[in-house]
Design a protein around this motif. Structure first.
Motif, short mmCIF file in Angstrom:
data_model
loop_
_atom_site.label_atom_id
_atom_site.label_comp_id
_atom_site.label_asym_id
_atom_site.label_seq_id
_atom_site.Cartn_x
_atom_site.Cartn_y
_atom_site.Cartn_z
N GLY A 172 -6.36 -2.04 -4.11
CA GLY A 172 -7.53 -2.30 -4.96
C GLY A 172 -7.14 -2.65 -6.38
N VAL B 98 -5.49 2.44 -0.26
CA VAL B 98 -6.57 1.51 -0.61
C VAL B 98 -6.62 1.31 -2.12
N ARG B 99 -6.40 2.38 -2.87
CA ARG B 99 -6.44 2.25 -4.34
C ARG B 99 -5.32 1.35 -4.84
N GLN C 83 -11.51 6.22 -3.12
CA GLN C 83 -10.80 5.83 -1.90
C GLN C 83 -9.46 6.55 -1.79
N GLN D 27 -7.90 -1.45 6.38
CA GLN D 27 -7.77 -0.10 5.83
C GLN D 27 -9.07 0.71 5.96
N ALA E 64 0.83 -1.22 0.00
CA ALA E 64 0.00 0.00 0.00
C ALA E 64 0.86 1.26 0.00
N TRP F 69 -13.75 2.01 -5.49
CA TRP F 69 -12.28 2.18 -5.55
C TRP F 69 -11.88 3.58 -5.98
N MET G 150 -8.61 -4.60 2.69
CA MET G 150 -9.02 -3.23 2.36
C MET G 150 -10.20 -2.79 3.23
N SER G 151 -11.15 -3.70 3.43
CA SER G 151 -12.35 -3.33 4.18
C SER G 151 -12.07 -3.16 5.67
N SER H 222 -11.94 0.78 4.46
CA SER H 222 -12.49 1.39 3.25
C SER H 222 -14.01 1.28 3.18
#
Ligand code: FES
Length: 291
Positions: free
Chosen positions: A108, A104-105, A100, A162, A11, A97, A158-159, A164
């Motif tokens: 993603g 995160v991107r 974000q 991070q 990340a 995405w 991610m969820s 998101s």
């Protein structure tokens, strides 16, 4: 280093940021009404985690049925179902995405590449099965399942790690008690634009965004449910027929009546406090069901 540590390191890698940007801009150029359908703004809940159940569930089930020779036609049907459902699931993920943060991107993008590769393997599996090459079809679909599983782990990171997906407003609300908070005299509130007020919570101050319209004041948790944008720096606008508090970061609009999102990318509602007047002062408290 464990898998999650590796993901956190990834990340931070900016090597592919330039390559991702055109894709992000392309998604952002989609009309907002369409994107709001994809975000789940109309539902009050993110749509992506709902839709991904279909391909994931279909492909996992197909993997089990493929191990039983008599059940292989059913496995093929499930693989086809997963392939068809992967496209709308991907569209909802792309919409989320694009709005974000950078870290995160980056993850993603890996999630999307792995999912695309898994989808390609499953399409290849269907083609092999259609030609009677069942063994090759099963090899391809099990390889696809492996990639899809790894990709799902990244999506989960991610969820959860991070943040998101969750409502950031709900998290902030947990710091508040359900006691009445004195926000000051009504006359001190500016008309028709958000003002910053502070809620005393469990040892920590919680920013609140208050909007006065005449004798009425609507008070919300100040951190936007999408990604914690400062709602007290936002604006009050009419959005799709509703008077809304608009976030300054990504333009999400929350209905002043009830906090429901009327424009994304937010899909979660904004936590709203109960308000009463007491001797010309504005009192607010968090409803107990929001704790
Ligand atoms: S933080 Fe993204 S819309 Fe508010």
């Amino acid at each position: 280093m464990g898998l999650m540590g590796f993901l956190d390191r990834w990340a931070d890698v900016d090597t592919f940021d330039g390559a991702m940007e055109p894709a992000r801009k392309a998604v952002q150029s989609v009309p907002s009404a369409v994107k709001d359908v994809l975000h789940g703004t109309w539902l009050g809940h993110s749509l992506h985690p709902v839709l991904v159940q279909v391909p994931v569930g279909s492909w996992v089930s197909a993997g089990i049925l493929d191990a039983i020779p008599a059940m292989r036609p059913a496995a093929t049907l499930l693989i086809g179902t997963g392939v068809a459902a992967a496209l709308p699931a991907a569209a909802t993920g792309a919409a989320d995405w694009s709005e974000q943060g950078t870290g995160v991107r980056r993850l993603g993008a890996v999630h999307a590449v792995l999912n695309t590769a898994a989808l390609g393997l499953y399409v290849g599996s269907l083609a092999a099965r259609a030609k009677g090459r069942g063994t090759l079809g099963r090899v391809l679909s099990y390889a696809g399942l492996g990639l899809a599983g790894g990709s799902a782990a990244i999506g989960g990171h991610m969820s959860y790690a991070q943040s998101s997906g969750p409502s950031h407003a709900a998290t902030a609300a947990r710091a508040l008690t359900t006691d009445w908070i004195d926000l000051g005299p009504l006359d001190d509130f500016p008309e028709g634009r958000p003002a910053l007020r502070t809620g005393k919570g469990h040892g920590a101050d919680v920013p609140l965004a208050a909007v006065r319209r005449g004798a009425r004041v609507d008070v919300f948790i100040g951190a936007c449910s999408h990604l914690s944008g400062p709602l007290h720096e936002g604006t009050v606008e009419e959005v799709r027929g509703h008077a809304c508090l608009v976030c300054p970061w990504h333009d999400s609009a929350f209905d002043l009546e009830n906090g429901q999102p009327r424009r994304g990318p937010a899909a979660n509602p904004q936590e709203k406090l109960e308000v009463r007047m007491e001797a010309g002062r504005v009192m607010a408290r968090l409803p107990s069901h929001q704790r």
